[in-house]
Design a protein around this motif. Structure first.
Motif, PDB file in Angstrom:
ATOM      1  N   ARG A 265      22.853 -13.940 168.233  1.00  0.00           N
ATOM      2  CA  ARG A 265      22.752 -15.425 167.627  1.00  0.00           C
ATOM      3  C   ARG A 265      24.827 -15.167 166.614  1.00  0.00           C
ATOM      4  O   ARG A 265      24.835 -16.809 167.017  1.00  0.00           O
TER       5      ARG A 265
ATOM      6  N   GLU B 286      26.721 -15.969 169.494  1.00  0.00           N
ATOM      7  CA  GLU B 286      26.398 -17.911 170.683  1.00  0.00           C
ATOM      8  C   GLU B 286      26.954 -18.471 169.321  1.00  0.00           C
ATOM      9  O   GLU B 286      26.973 -19.611 170.151  1.00  0.00           O
ATOM     10  N   LEU B 287      27.170 -18.773 168.641  1.00  0.00           N
ATOM     11  CA  LEU B 287      27.219 -19.205 167.532  1.00  0.00           C
ATOM     12  C   LEU B 287      29.154 -19.561 167.215  1.00  0.00           C
ATOM     13  O   LEU B 287      29.495 -20.592 167.335  1.00  0.00           O
ATOM     14  N   ASP B 288      29.672 -18.685 167.498  1.00  0.00           N
ATOM     15  CA  ASP B 288      31.121 -18.417 167.360  1.00  0.00           C
ATOM     16  C   ASP B 288      31.820 -18.708 169.195  1.00  0.00           C
ATOM     17  O   ASP B 288      32.515 -20.023 168.743  1.00  0.00           O
ATOM     18  N   ARG B 289      30.636 -18.797 169.851  1.00  0.00           N
ATOM     19  CA  ARG B 289      31.339 -19.633 171.070  1.00  0.00           C
ATOM     20  C   ARG B 289      30.979 -20.705 171.253  1.00  0.00           C
ATOM     21  O   ARG B 289      31.803 -21.586 172.024  1.00  0.00           O
ATOM     22  N   SER B 290      30.331 -21.502 170.642  1.00  0.00           N
ATOM     23  CA  SER B 290      29.530 -22.987 170.697  1.00  0.00           C
ATOM     24  C   SER B 290      30.518 -23.148 170.060  1.00  0.00           C
ATOM     25  O   SER B 290      30.807 -24.403 169.880  1.00  0.00           O
ATOM     26  N   THR B 291      30.860 -22.830 168.754  1.00  0.00           N
ATOM     27  CA  THR B 291      31.302 -23.642 167.544  1.00  0.00           C
ATOM     28  C   THR B 291      32.990 -23.495 168.033  1.00  0.00           C
ATOM     29  O   THR B 291      34.402 -24.683 168.490  1.00  0.00           O
ATOM     30  N   HIS B 292      33.682 -22.627 168.501  1.00  0.00           N
ATOM     31  CA  HIS B 292      35.302 -22.701 169.310  1.00  0.00           C
ATOM     32  C   HIS B 292      35.251 -23.879 170.751  1.00  0.00           C
ATOM     33  O   HIS B 292      36.389 -24.055 171.151  1.00  0.00           O
ATOM     34  N   GLU B 293      34.015 -23.780 171.202  1.00  0.00           N
ATOM     35  CA  GLU B 293      34.150 -25.129 172.537  1.00  0.00           C
ATOM     36  C   GLU B 293      34.524 -26.060 171.361  1.00  0.00           C
ATOM     37  O   GLU B 293      35.211 -27.454 172.477  1.00  0.00           O
ATOM     38  N   ASP B 294      33.480 -26.284 170.571  1.00  0.00           N
ATOM     39  CA  ASP B 294      33.254 -27.682 170.032  1.00  0.00           C
ATOM     40  C   ASP B 294      35.465 -27.933 169.283  1.00  0.00           C
ATOM     41  O   ASP B 294      35.668 -29.124 169.279  1.00  0.00           O
TER      42      ASP B 294
ATOM     43  N   ARG C  44      31.857 -21.999 160.311  1.00  0.00           N
ATOM     44  CA  ARG C  44      32.772 -23.999 160.519  1.00  0.00           C
ATOM     45  C   ARG C  44      33.798 -24.155 160.174  1.00  0.00           C
ATOM     46  O   ARG C  44      34.623 -24.188 160.281  1.00  0.00           O
TER      47      ARG C  44
END
Length: 400
Positions: free
Chosen positions: A22, A25-33, A269
């Motif tokens: 998890r 996944e959180l790091d990946r979504s934060t990078h995308e944003d 974040r």
């Protein structure tokens, strides 16, 4: 890849594996944003912050109710004193778990503007570039770290500089370090943490109040000790009490995991956003150098420990630079290790993940630069602290 030998222990391998996955996944979504819009500011409180604030309010009201109940027991109750005392114990425990903690502004290590005008000038310029007021207090200590917080009844902003880390950093990377910490102030992170502090600390306080980790091992050992010294009803009573304490401990640890699963995404974040401030103020390359130094800091300090008897305080910076260069070959492994030792409940993302975000963005030079003459002035002002760091290195040798 999840490695149980390296990942933080979270009670069971299943929970640890889920938290590790998890976290990635959180790091990946934060990078995308953030890659989509690095300059974007949060639109408002996140859902996690909202729920933690609500829990904090409930806990505060619970504390007020417990205090009112204690006042009633003392003033208005006609119960016998022994009964009052027994009935007061649960309320006292509640107050211990929910009491407010404002922290204290350090009394030692404060660096005044009279003592270090060049350092204060530098911090002022970094604060202006980061878009935040100047910290109320600047402190130094002997940690391999740096930080910013709001402390005391007046909630004064305090910047703490760990001199060992400061000495290890190349000069431009020191600017990045200051910009990162002041970026937290610019983004309002200390205030966000303060608003949700009761919810964040309730479970930890319950765990510490009941003995810390491994509650069932302690309960078994305590019961065995009782059985060898007393008998009959006392043993049964002791086993029940130890079992209750262990259950409370487990409940507190579970509550803390749940709270952290809500709180830590915001904390991670916040670190990424502070990194973006550091990139904008100091530049991409200095930020990456600061991250590399953090990854190697423990080994650099160990190297300085070996050399301390043969050098003086003024040579620490040069010795640290040599050690940093010598250990540079270990950086790929250190980056991989930082990925494997962080998960959803870690307060900071892994250093490798932070570096990847900055590496994925275009290189920038930063809006602030400091020449060597000014850095020399700052170094002169911090000379007593370099001597203190050198003495600490010499002092640790007495333990071995």
């Amino acid at each position: 890849m999840y490695d149980p030998a390296l990942a933080p222990w979270r009670g069971t391998t299943m929970v640890g594996r889920w938290g590790f996955r998890r976290g990635l996944e959180l790091d990946r979504s934060t990078h995308e944003d953030l890659l989509a819009d690095p300059e974007a500011r949060p639109a408002g409180p996140s859902s996690g912050e909202f729920w933690l604030s609500a829990v904090s309010v409930v806990l505060a009201l619970l504390g007020v109710a417990a205090a009112g109940y204690l006042v009633w027991l003392v003033v208005a109750s006609d119960l016998p004193p022994g009964v009052r005392l027994a009935l007061a114990i649960p309320a006292l425990l509640v107050l211990l778990l929910v009491k407010p903690s404002f922290g204290r502004v350090p009394k030692h290590g404060v660096i005044t503007e009279r003592e270090a005008p060049q350092l204060h000038r530098l911090v002022r310029e970094v604060a202006d570039a980061a878009g935040t007021p100047v910290p109320d207090v600047i402190c130094a200590d002997l940690s391999l770290n740096a930080g910013v917080a709001r402390l005391g009844w007046r909630q004064r902003s305090v910047l703490v500089i760990g001199i060992p880390l400061w000495v290890m950093l190349p000069r431009p990377a020191r600017l990045s370090l200051l910009a990162h910490e002041l970026g937290h102030l610019a983004n309002g992170d200390p205030l966000r943490v303060r608003r949700t502090l009761l919810a964040r600390t309730f479970g930890t306080r319950a765990v510490m109040a009941t003995g810390g980790r491994n509650p069932w091992q302690r309960a078994i050992r305590a019961s065995e000790s009782l059985a060898s010294n007393v008998s009959g009803t006392a043993v049964l009573f002791g086993m029940i009490v130890n079992g209750i304490v262990a259950l409370v401990n487990v409940a507190g640890a579970t509550a803390q995991l749940l709270v952290d699963s809500v709180a830590m995404p915001d904390s991670r974040r916040a670190e990424y956003r502070a990194d973006l401030v550091a990139r904008r103020v100091g530049g991409s390359a200095p930020f990456l150098r600061s991250s590399e130094t953090v990854l190697l800091a423990g080994r650099i300090w160990q190297d300085l420990w070996h050399q301390a008897p043969r050098v003086d305080a003024e040579q620490l910076e040069a010795m640290a630079a040599e050690a940093r260069q010598r250990l540079a070959a270990d950086l790929p492994l250190a980056r991989q290790l930082s990925r494997r030792t962080t998960d959803l409940w870690s307060t900071h993302p892994g250093e490798d993940q932070r570096m990847r975000l900055i590496e994925a963005l275009p290189d920038v030079d930063g809006v602030l630069s400091v020449d060597d003459v000014r850095w020399a002035g700052v170094d002169t002002e911090l000379a007593p602290w370099r001597r203190a760091a050198h003495n600490a290195l010499l002092g640790t040798r007495d333990r071995f």
